[in-house]
Design a protein around this motif. Structure first.
Motif, PDB file in Angstrom:
ATOM      1  N   ARG A  82      17.087  11.115  45.594  1.00 46.54           N
ATOM      2  CA  ARG A  82      18.081  10.360  46.373  1.00 46.54           C
ATOM      3  C   ARG A  82      19.311  11.206  46.638  1.00 46.54           C
ATOM      4  N   LEU A  86      20.646  12.112  50.288  1.00 45.29           N
ATOM      5  CA  LEU A  86      21.989  11.696  50.677  1.00 45.29           C
ATOM      6  C   LEU A  86      22.842  12.896  51.065  1.00 45.29           C
ATOM      7  N   GLU A 106      25.994   3.068  45.128  1.00 42.36           N
ATOM      8  CA  GLU A 106      26.085   4.524  44.990  1.00 42.36           C
ATOM      9  C   GLU A 106      27.452   4.923  44.443  1.00 42.36           C
ATOM     10  N   ARG A 121      19.327   1.523  41.948  1.00 41.21           N
ATOM     11  CA  ARG A 121      19.659   0.997  43.262  1.00 41.21           C
ATOM     12  C   ARG A 121      18.532   1.319  44.233  1.00 41.21           C
ATOM     13  N   ALA A 122      18.455   0.531  45.289  1.00 42.03           N
ATOM     14  CA  ALA A 122      17.360   0.683  46.244  1.00 42.03           C
ATOM     15  C   ALA A 122      17.793   1.388  47.523  1.00 42.03           C
ATOM     16  N   ASP A 123      19.087   1.438  47.778  1.00 39.08           N
ATOM     17  CA  ASP A 123      19.555   2.050  49.009  1.00 39.08           C
ATOM     18  C   ASP A 123      20.969   2.573  48.808  1.00 39.08           C
ATOM     19  N   THR A 124      21.505   3.178  49.847  1.00 38.07           N
ATOM     20  CA  THR A 124      22.883   3.660  49.826  1.00 38.07           C
ATOM     21  C   THR A 124      23.600   3.055  51.019  1.00 38.07           C
ATOM     22  N   ASP A 125      24.723   2.430  50.761  1.00 37.54           N
ATOM     23  CA  ASP A 125      25.504   1.807  51.823  1.00 37.54           C
ATOM     24  C   ASP A 125      26.610   2.748  52.272  1.00 37.54           C
TER      25      ASP A 125
END
Length: 140
Positions: A82, A86, A106, A121-125
């Motif tokens: 990740r 990112l 994140e 966590r499943a995603d990054t905002d």
């Protein structure tokens, strides 16, 4: 499987483990049920950290220590992937002169946890300016 880690009490039991370690592990505490609930709630890496770094890991069942260790190793590997992805996205945004704000999970992982992989966590905002919406489509 007794009712010690039944669904009605599991959140409280997980909180107790995080706050107090295995100092009072119940005689009929079922490791499989704990692991199942830990995975459902996404607290495996954090629980492993707490139980091995902040409390006496010898107080926990060996099977629990091993299973949580495996979960944490997997979280480290996922975190590394990740982080690389990112960094690639942020570099492309920087090249396009888009400055995002990293928010929520994140950001919390890096500021509120001893190590970022402890925050599952499943995603990054990313928060961006409305003026950057069209240029962002070209970047992504």
């Amino acid at each position: 499987m007794g009712e010690v880690f039944g669904s009605d009490r599991i959140k409280w039991e997980l909180c107790r483990l995080v706050r107090h370690g295995c100092e009072s592990w119940p005689e009929n505490g079922d490791v499989e049920t704990v692991i199942d609930r830990v995975m459902q709630h996404g607290v495996g890496p954090l629980l492993h950290y707490v139980l091995t770094e902040e409390y006496d890991p010898g107080a926990c069942p060996v099977e629990l220590q091993g299973r949580l260790g495996d979960v944490r190793k997997q979280a480290v590997a996922v975190h590394m992937m990740r982080e690389f992805a990112l960094s690639q996205v942020l570099a492309r945004l920087q090249d396009a002169r888009i400055t995002p704000l990293v928010i929520k999970g994140e950001q919390l992982a890096y500021t509120q946890y001893a190590s970022p992989e402890l925050r599952v966590r499943a995603d990054t905002d990313l928060f961006i300016s409305v003026n950057d919406l069209l240029p962002m489509q070209d970047v992504l």
